[in-house]
Each structure stands twice: as C-alpha cells, then as structure tokens.
Design a protein around this motif. Sequence first.
Motif, PDB file in Angstrom:
ATOM      1  N   ALA A  13       0.832  -1.202   0.000  1.00 29.55           N
ATOM      2  CA  ALA A  13       0.000   0.000   0.000  1.00 29.55           C
ATOM      3  C   ALA A  13       0.866   1.251   0.000  1.00 29.55           C
ATOM      4  CB  ALA A  13      -0.936  -0.004   1.214  1.00 29.55           C
ATOM      5  N   LEU A  14       2.040   1.179   0.635  1.00 26.89           N
ATOM      6  CA  LEU A  14       3.001   2.285   0.665  1.00 26.89           C
ATOM      7  C   LEU A  14       4.327   1.771   0.128  1.00 26.89           C
ATOM      8  CD1 LEU A  14       2.373   3.585   4.297  1.00 26.89           C
ATOM      9  CD2 LEU A  14       1.490   4.559   2.191  1.00 26.89           C
ATOM     10  N   VAL A  15       4.869   2.469  -0.867  1.00 24.33           N
ATOM     11  CA  VAL A  15       6.162   2.084  -1.438  1.00 24.33           C
ATOM     12  C   VAL A  15       7.050   3.320  -1.449  1.00 24.33           C
ATOM     13  CG1 VAL A  15       7.370   1.185  -3.453  1.00 24.33           C
ATOM     14  CG2 VAL A  15       5.091   0.318  -2.883  1.00 24.33           C
ATOM     15  N   PHE A  16       8.187   3.232  -0.760  1.00 23.11           N
ATOM     16  CA  PHE A  16       9.126   4.344  -0.721  1.00 23.11           C
ATOM     17  C   PHE A  16      10.033   4.302  -1.940  1.00 23.11           C
ATOM     18  CE2 PHE A  16       7.810   3.988   3.669  1.00 23.11           C
ATOM     19  CZ  PHE A  16       7.609   5.311   4.010  1.00 23.11           C
ATOM     20  N   LEU A  17      10.364   5.499  -2.454  1.00 26.31           N
ATOM     21  CA  LEU A  17      11.271   5.653  -3.578  1.00 26.31           C
ATOM     22  C   LEU A  17      12.431   6.533  -3.128  1.00 26.31           C
ATOM     23  CD1 LEU A  17       8.092   5.918  -4.700  1.00 26.31           C
ATOM     24  CD2 LEU A  17       9.302   5.807  -6.844  1.00 26.31           C
ATOM     25  N   GLY A  18      13.667   6.119  -3.412  1.00 26.23           N
ATOM     26  CA  GLY A  18      14.820   6.914  -3.025  1.00 26.23           C
ATOM     27  C   GLY A  18      16.108   6.137  -3.143  1.00 26.23           C
ATOM     28  N   ARG A  19      17.200   6.731  -2.643  1.00 23.48           N
ATOM     29  CA  ARG A  19      18.533   6.114  -2.734  1.00 23.48           C
ATOM     30  C   ARG A  19      18.732   4.982  -1.730  1.00 23.48           C
ATOM     31  NH1 ARG A  19      20.960  11.244  -1.952  1.00 23.48           N
ATOM     32  NH2 ARG A  19      21.957  10.281  -0.175  1.00 23.48           N
ATOM     33  N   SER A  20      18.013   4.997  -0.632  1.00 19.13           N
ATOM     34  CA  SER A  20      18.218   4.014   0.428  1.00 19.13           C
ATOM     35  C   SER A  20      17.940   2.587  -0.066  1.00 19.13           C
ATOM     36  CB  SER A  20      17.300   4.321   1.617  1.00 19.13           C
ATOM     37  OG  SER A  20      17.358   3.271   2.563  1.00 19.13           O
TER      38      SER A  20
ATOM     39  N   ALA B 267      10.408   9.986  -1.944  1.00 20.91           N
ATOM     40  CA  ALA B 267       8.958  10.055  -2.163  1.00 20.91           C
ATOM     41  C   ALA B 267       8.334   8.745  -1.706  1.00 20.91           C
ATOM     42  CB  ALA B 267       8.657  10.299  -3.638  1.00 20.91           C
ATOM     43  N   VAL B 268       7.013   8.764  -1.583  1.00 22.33           N
ATOM     44  CA  VAL B 268       6.276   7.539  -1.276  1.00 22.33           C
ATOM     45  C   VAL B 268       5.089   7.449  -2.223  1.00 22.33           C
ATOM     46  CG1 VAL B 268       4.876   8.603   0.567  1.00 22.33           C
ATOM     47  CG2 VAL B 268       5.219   6.133   0.556  1.00 22.33           C
ATOM     48  N   LEU B 269       4.865   6.265  -2.744  1.00 21.07           N
ATOM     49  CA  LEU B 269       3.707   6.007  -3.584  1.00 21.07           C
ATOM     50  C   LEU B 269       2.660   5.328  -2.707  1.00 21.07           C
ATOM     51  CD1 LEU B 269       3.719   5.090  -7.212  1.00 21.07           C
ATOM     52  CD2 LEU B 269       2.139   3.899  -5.726  1.00 21.07           C
ATOM     53  N   VAL B 270       1.449   5.868  -2.702  1.00 21.40           N
ATOM     54  CA  VAL B 270       0.374   5.379  -1.840  1.00 21.40           C
ATOM     55  C   VAL B 270      -0.730   4.801  -2.720  1.00 21.40           C
ATOM     56  CG1 VAL B 270      -1.321   6.013  -0.080  1.00 21.40           C
ATOM     57  CG2 VAL B 270       0.895   7.196  -0.158  1.00 21.40           C
ATOM     58  N   ARG B 271      -1.113   3.546  -2.436  1.00 21.13           N
ATOM     59  CA  ARG B 271      -2.209   2.912  -3.180  1.00 21.13           C
ATOM     60  C   ARG B 271      -3.433   2.797  -2.270  1.00 21.13           C
ATOM     61  NH1 ARG B 271      -1.634  -2.390  -5.406  1.00 21.13           N
ATOM     62  NH2 ARG B 271      -0.967  -3.039  -3.357  1.00 21.13           N
TER      63      ARG B 271
ATOM     64  N   ALA C  32      -4.200   6.108  -6.794  1.00 21.66           N
ATOM     65  CA  ALA C  32      -2.803   6.038  -6.380  1.00 21.66           C
ATOM     66  C   ALA C  32      -2.269   7.467  -6.352  1.00 21.66           C
ATOM     67  CB  ALA C  32      -1.997   5.178  -7.331  1.00 21.66           C
ATOM     68  N   TYR C  33      -1.392   7.743  -5.392  1.00 21.59           N
ATOM     69  CA  TYR C  33      -0.833   9.081  -5.207  1.00 21.59           C
ATOM     70  C   TYR C  33       0.676   8.974  -5.060  1.00 21.59           C
ATOM     71  CZ  TYR C  33      -5.643  10.158  -3.968  1.00 21.59           C
ATOM     72  OH  TYR C  33      -7.009  10.296  -3.991  1.00 21.59           O
ATOM     73  N   ILE C  34       1.383  10.001  -5.504  1.00 19.72           N
ATOM     74  CA  ILE C  34       2.805  10.129  -5.218  1.00 19.72           C
ATOM     75  C   ILE C  34       2.942  11.285  -4.239  1.00 19.72           C
ATOM     76  CG2 ILE C  34       3.306  11.624  -7.206  1.00 19.72           C
ATOM     77  CD1 ILE C  34       5.682   8.898  -5.985  1.00 19.72           C
ATOM     78  N   VAL C  35       3.706  11.078  -3.185  1.00 20.69           N
ATOM     79  CA  VAL C  35       3.924  12.108  -2.177  1.00 20.69           C
ATOM     80  C   VAL C  35       5.408  12.445  -2.193  1.00 20.69           C
ATOM     81  CG1 VAL C  35       3.724  12.739   0.260  1.00 20.69           C
ATOM     82  CG2 VAL C  35       2.055  11.167  -0.768  1.00 20.69           C
ATOM     83  N   ASP C  36       5.734  13.671  -2.586  1.00 21.27           N
ATOM     84  CA  ASP C  36       7.116  14.137  -2.614  1.00 21.27           C
ATOM     85  C   ASP C  36       7.493  14.535  -1.189  1.00 21.27           C
ATOM     86  OD1 ASP C  36       9.364  15.477  -4.570  1.00 21.27           O
ATOM     87  OD2 ASP C  36       9.056  16.593  -2.718  1.00 21.27           O
ATOM     88  N   LEU C  37       8.488  13.885  -0.623  1.00 25.14           N
ATOM     89  CA  LEU C  37       8.894  14.162   0.749  1.00 25.14           C
ATOM     90  C   LEU C  37       9.973  15.225   0.839  1.00 25.14           C
ATOM     91  CD1 LEU C  37       9.026  10.489   2.041  1.00 25.14           C
ATOM     92  CD2 LEU C  37       7.186  12.149   2.369  1.00 25.14           C
ATOM     93  N   MET C  38      10.595  15.556  -0.296  1.00 24.11           N
ATOM     94  CA  MET C  38      11.741  16.462  -0.262  1.00 24.11           C
ATOM     95  C   MET C  38      11.473  17.817  -0.915  1.00 24.11           C
ATOM     96  SD  MET C  38      13.658  14.663   1.502  1.00 24.11           S
ATOM     97  CE  MET C  38      14.971  15.820   1.573  1.00 24.11           C
ATOM     98  N   GLY C  39      10.401  17.953  -1.687  1.00 27.14           N
ATOM     99  CA  GLY C  39      10.093  19.221  -2.334  1.00 27.14           C
ATOM    100  C   GLY C  39      11.022  19.544  -3.486  1.00 27.14           C
ATOM    101  N   GLN C  40      11.589  18.516  -4.100  1.00 25.90           N
ATOM    102  CA  GLN C  40      12.507  18.738  -5.222  1.00 25.90           C
ATOM    103  C   GLN C  40      12.559  17.507  -6.118  1.00 25.90           C
ATOM    104  OE1 GLN C  40      16.231  19.282  -3.233  1.00 25.90           O
ATOM    105  NE2 GLN C  40      16.594  17.121  -2.994  1.00 25.90           N
TER     106      GLN C  40
END
Length: 156
Positions: A75-82, A99-103, A108-116
Amino acid sequence: TKFDGQAAPAAWLRPGSVLEIASRRIELLDLEIDAPGPDDGPRPDLLSDDEAGELVRVTLVPGQAPWEPRALGSALVFLGRSGSCGVRIVEPTVARIHAVLVRTPEAAYIVDLMGQATWINGRRIRGAAPLADGDGLMIGSAQFTVRLAGPGAPTG
C-alpha cells in the motif's frame, strides 16, 4: 522515523498525528484528500481494520536501463537512494527517502517528501499528487510510465 513521538517501522496516521522523518516533522491536519461529492455516498474508512477492498494495481515501467518494470505490491512504497526503499534510485539529486507512492482502492498518489526533483508529465510537484494511467513520473533523472489497473484506477 517516529509516529507521535514513538519510534516505529510503520503506523497509521490520523488527524492530529505527527510523523517525524529525519529532521522533518509532518502533522496530519485532515484525513480527506478529495471531499466526496453529493452523490458519492459514504467513503470507506481506509484506516479501519475492515476489508477496504482491492487496492489499485500500480506498475512502474522504466524509460531507460537499469530498471525493469516493477509491479508494486504494498500500500506504501518508498522511492529513493536508500537500500530499504521499494524502488531504489541511486543518483545525487534523489534523497535517501525521496517520495512515497500510496495505493488505495480508489486511486494512487505520489507524495514528494523532499520538495525537489519529482515531476509528473513534465510538471514539478510539491506535496501529494494523484496518478493516472499513462502518467510520466520522473524522480531525479529516473523516468517511469505509470500503469494503473483495478476497479478504481483513474485514467489520464
């Protein structure tokens, strides 16, 4: 990561809840993302333990190597370098947890956590944005085509 001051790997946020990630503090003010229209009827409480229905299926199709198409199962998938992110993007303009993708059953939504460096169809987003089938998602220089399927999947 802390939820209401307590370290935990995951938790549900409700109005008034506080999420802390690194040096960022996020307070959930309102649970509604989209207010229901007059004929929509009641919306399911996605935070309840009752069966909320099948989630919209999301596949990210890469625009270039080295990524392969990726069906997202959580339901939640994180996107990033980690290395702990469900979709790992290793490049300097992408944050460890970017960012996190929320289903949900409806969208479905993408949430930008960094503002860039998060873009949909060539437009930079800040905060959260809905995704539609066929949208172009770009995080840093990584490009994906969003494929949505399921009963509530919106089309672009």
